[in-house]
Design a protein around this motif. Structure first.
Motif, short mmCIF file in Angstrom:
data_model
loop_
_atom_site.label_atom_id
_atom_site.label_comp_id
_atom_site.label_asym_id
_atom_site.label_seq_id
_atom_site.Cartn_x
_atom_site.Cartn_y
_atom_site.Cartn_z
N PRO A 103 4.65 -2.29 -5.97
CA PRO A 103 5.65 -2.43 -7.02
C PRO A 103 6.01 -1.03 -7.53
O PRO A 103 5.14 -0.18 -7.77
CB PRO A 103 4.92 -3.24 -8.10
CG PRO A 103 3.92 -4.05 -7.32
CD PRO A 103 3.46 -3.11 -6.22
N GLY A 104 7.29 -0.76 -7.63
CA GLY A 104 7.77 0.57 -8.02
C GLY A 104 7.95 1.51 -6.83
O GLY A 104 8.51 2.59 -6.98
N GLY A 105 7.47 1.10 -5.65
CA GLY A 105 7.65 1.91 -4.44
C GLY A 105 9.12 1.94 -4.04
O GLY A 105 9.90 1.06 -4.40
N ARG A 106 9.48 2.95 -3.26
CA ARG A 106 10.88 3.13 -2.91
C ARG A 106 11.11 3.12 -1.40
O ARG A 106 10.29 3.61 -0.64
CB ARG A 106 11.38 4.45 -3.50
CG ARG A 106 11.45 4.40 -5.01
CD ARG A 106 12.04 5.66 -5.58
NE ARG A 106 12.22 5.53 -7.01
CZ ARG A 106 11.31 5.84 -7.91
NH1 ARG A 106 10.16 6.33 -7.54
NH2 ARG A 106 11.57 5.69 -9.20
N PHE A 107 12.27 2.58 -1.07
CA PHE A 107 12.77 2.58 0.30
C PHE A 107 13.98 3.50 0.30
O PHE A 107 14.99 3.22 -0.34
CB PHE A 107 13.16 1.16 0.70
CG PHE A 107 13.65 0.99 2.12
CD1 PHE A 107 13.19 1.78 3.16
CD2 PHE A 107 14.57 -0.01 2.41
CE1 PHE A 107 13.63 1.59 4.46
CE2 PHE A 107 15.02 -0.21 3.71
CZ PHE A 107 14.56 0.60 4.73
N ALA A 108 13.88 4.64 0.98
CA ALA A 108 14.96 5.63 1.05
C ALA A 108 15.58 5.59 2.45
O ALA A 108 14.87 5.63 3.45
CB ALA A 108 14.42 7.03 0.76
N ILE A 119 18.66 4.30 -2.05
CA ILE A 119 17.28 4.21 -2.49
C ILE A 119 17.12 2.89 -3.24
O ILE A 119 17.88 2.59 -4.17
CB ILE A 119 16.85 5.39 -3.37
CG1 ILE A 119 16.98 6.69 -2.57
CG2 ILE A 119 15.41 5.20 -3.88
CD1 ILE A 119 16.64 7.94 -3.32
N ALA A 120 16.17 2.09 -2.78
CA ALA A 120 15.88 0.80 -3.40
C ALA A 120 14.44 0.81 -3.87
O ALA A 120 13.56 1.36 -3.21
CB ALA A 120 16.11 -0.34 -2.42
N GLU A 121 14.21 0.20 -5.02
CA GLU A 121 12.87 0.18 -5.62
C GLU A 121 12.32 -1.25 -5.62
O GLU A 121 13.02 -2.19 -5.98
CB GLU A 121 12.96 0.69 -7.06
CG GLU A 121 11.62 0.83 -7.73
CD GLU A 121 11.75 1.46 -9.11
OE1 GLU A 121 11.24 0.84 -10.08
OE2 GLU A 121 12.36 2.54 -9.21
N SER A 171 0.79 -1.24 0.00
CA SER A 171 0.00 0.00 0.00
C SER A 171 0.82 1.29 0.00
O SER A 171 0.27 2.37 -0.15
CB SER A 171 -0.94 0.01 1.20
OG SER A 171 -0.20 0.08 2.41
N LEU A 172 2.14 1.19 0.15
CA LEU A 172 2.94 2.41 0.28
C LEU A 172 3.79 2.67 -0.96
O LEU A 172 4.34 1.75 -1.56
CB LEU A 172 3.86 2.31 1.51
CG LEU A 172 3.17 2.18 2.86
CD1 LEU A 172 4.21 2.08 3.96
CD2 LEU A 172 2.24 3.36 3.11
N GLY A 213 13.36 -8.50 -2.82
CA GLY A 213 12.72 -8.02 -4.04
C GLY A 213 12.84 -6.55 -4.34
O GLY A 213 12.01 -5.99 -5.05
N MET A 214 13.89 -5.92 -3.82
CA MET A 214 14.12 -4.51 -4.13
C MET A 214 15.47 -4.37 -4.81
O MET A 214 16.43 -5.05 -4.46
CB MET A 214 14.08 -3.67 -2.85
CG MET A 214 12.70 -3.61 -2.21
SD MET A 214 12.66 -2.52 -0.76
CE MET A 214 13.42 -3.57 0.48
N ARG A 215 15.53 -3.46 -5.75
CA ARG A 215 16.77 -3.19 -6.48
C ARG A 215 17.31 -1.84 -6.04
O ARG A 215 16.59 -0.83 -6.09
CB ARG A 215 16.50 -3.19 -7.99
CG ARG A 215 17.73 -2.93 -8.84
CD ARG A 215 17.39 -3.03 -10.33
NE ARG A 215 16.47 -1.99 -10.74
CZ ARG A 215 16.84 -0.79 -11.20
NH1 ARG A 215 18.11 -0.49 -11.30
NH2 ARG A 215 15.92 0.09 -11.56
N THR A 216 18.57 -1.80 -5.60
CA THR A 216 19.19 -0.54 -5.20
C THR A 216 19.44 0.29 -6.45
O THR A 216 20.18 -0.13 -7.34
CB THR A 216 20.50 -0.78 -4.43
OG1 THR A 216 20.20 -1.51 -3.23
CG2 THR A 216 21.19 0.52 -4.05
N THR A 217 18.81 1.45 -6.53
CA THR A 217 18.95 2.32 -7.69
C THR A 217 19.89 3.50 -7.43
O THR A 217 20.45 4.06 -8.37
CB THR A 217 17.57 2.85 -8.14
OG1 THR A 217 16.99 3.56 -7.05
CG2 THR A 217 16.67 1.71 -8.58
#
Length: 178
Positions: free
Chosen positions: A46-51, A174-176, A17-18, A102-106
């Protein structure tokens, strides 16, 4: 974990949800940052980011010119965090943990800072030492004579316009969510 999920659900935050989760100077203090990353991944769309802004190479912090008392104090700080399950080098593990869930560091960038005695950022250290160095003594991570030497050297550096502090190395990640 179930109680946390129920608490989040009660305020409308459910799995997927985020769009964004932001963490600043938090993961270095938790005993299981991988569990936090796992939970964040669950909450992101999906497409959400972890900063994240946090530490790696924390113990590189030093005064210039170098002083043994300061180096000893910084090592004691890192040891005290580790003794409670923290990791002052947590960013070193985050790209791997993000990929695992399941997150890719961008973005992965370093923010290296210094402060001189007449600058506002110098006050960060001044305030932190007054609070934390006595805790290190009370916890047995630093002796009182070493703490006294630390403060003597810090005061001397504060009156030397040619002195500066190399602050803790802060990283931005930042990971997506895939």
């Amino acid at each position: 974990a179930v109680a946390d999920a129920q608490n989040l659900a009660s305020v409308g935050i459910g799995a997927g949800s985020l769009d964004l989760v932001y963490s600043r100077w938090m993961l270095c203090f938790v005993s299981d940052p991988e569990a936090v990353v796992r939970g964040v991944s669950t909450l992101l769309k999906p497409g959400g980011r972890f900063a994240v802004n946090d530490y790696f190479n924390y113990e590189s912090m030093t005064l210039a010119p170098r002083r043994a008392s300061f180096t000893r104090g910084i090592k004691a700080i890192a040891e005290s965090w580790r003794s409670r399950g923290g990791d002052p080098d947590v960013v070193g593990r985050l790209p791997r943990d993000c990929a695992k869930f399941g997150m890719r560091t961008t973005i992965l960038k370093v923010e290296q800072r210094i402060a001189r005695p007449h600058e506002t950022m110098w006050q960060w250290g001044d305030t932190f030492w007054r609070i934390y160095i006595p805790r290190l003594v009370a916890g047995g991570f630093l002796s009182q004579p070493h703490a006294d030497e630390f403060f003597d050297d810090w005061r001397a550096a504060a009156t030397d316009e040619n002195s500066f502090i190399h602050l803790p190395t802060m990283y931005e990640l930042i990971a997506e969510k895939r």
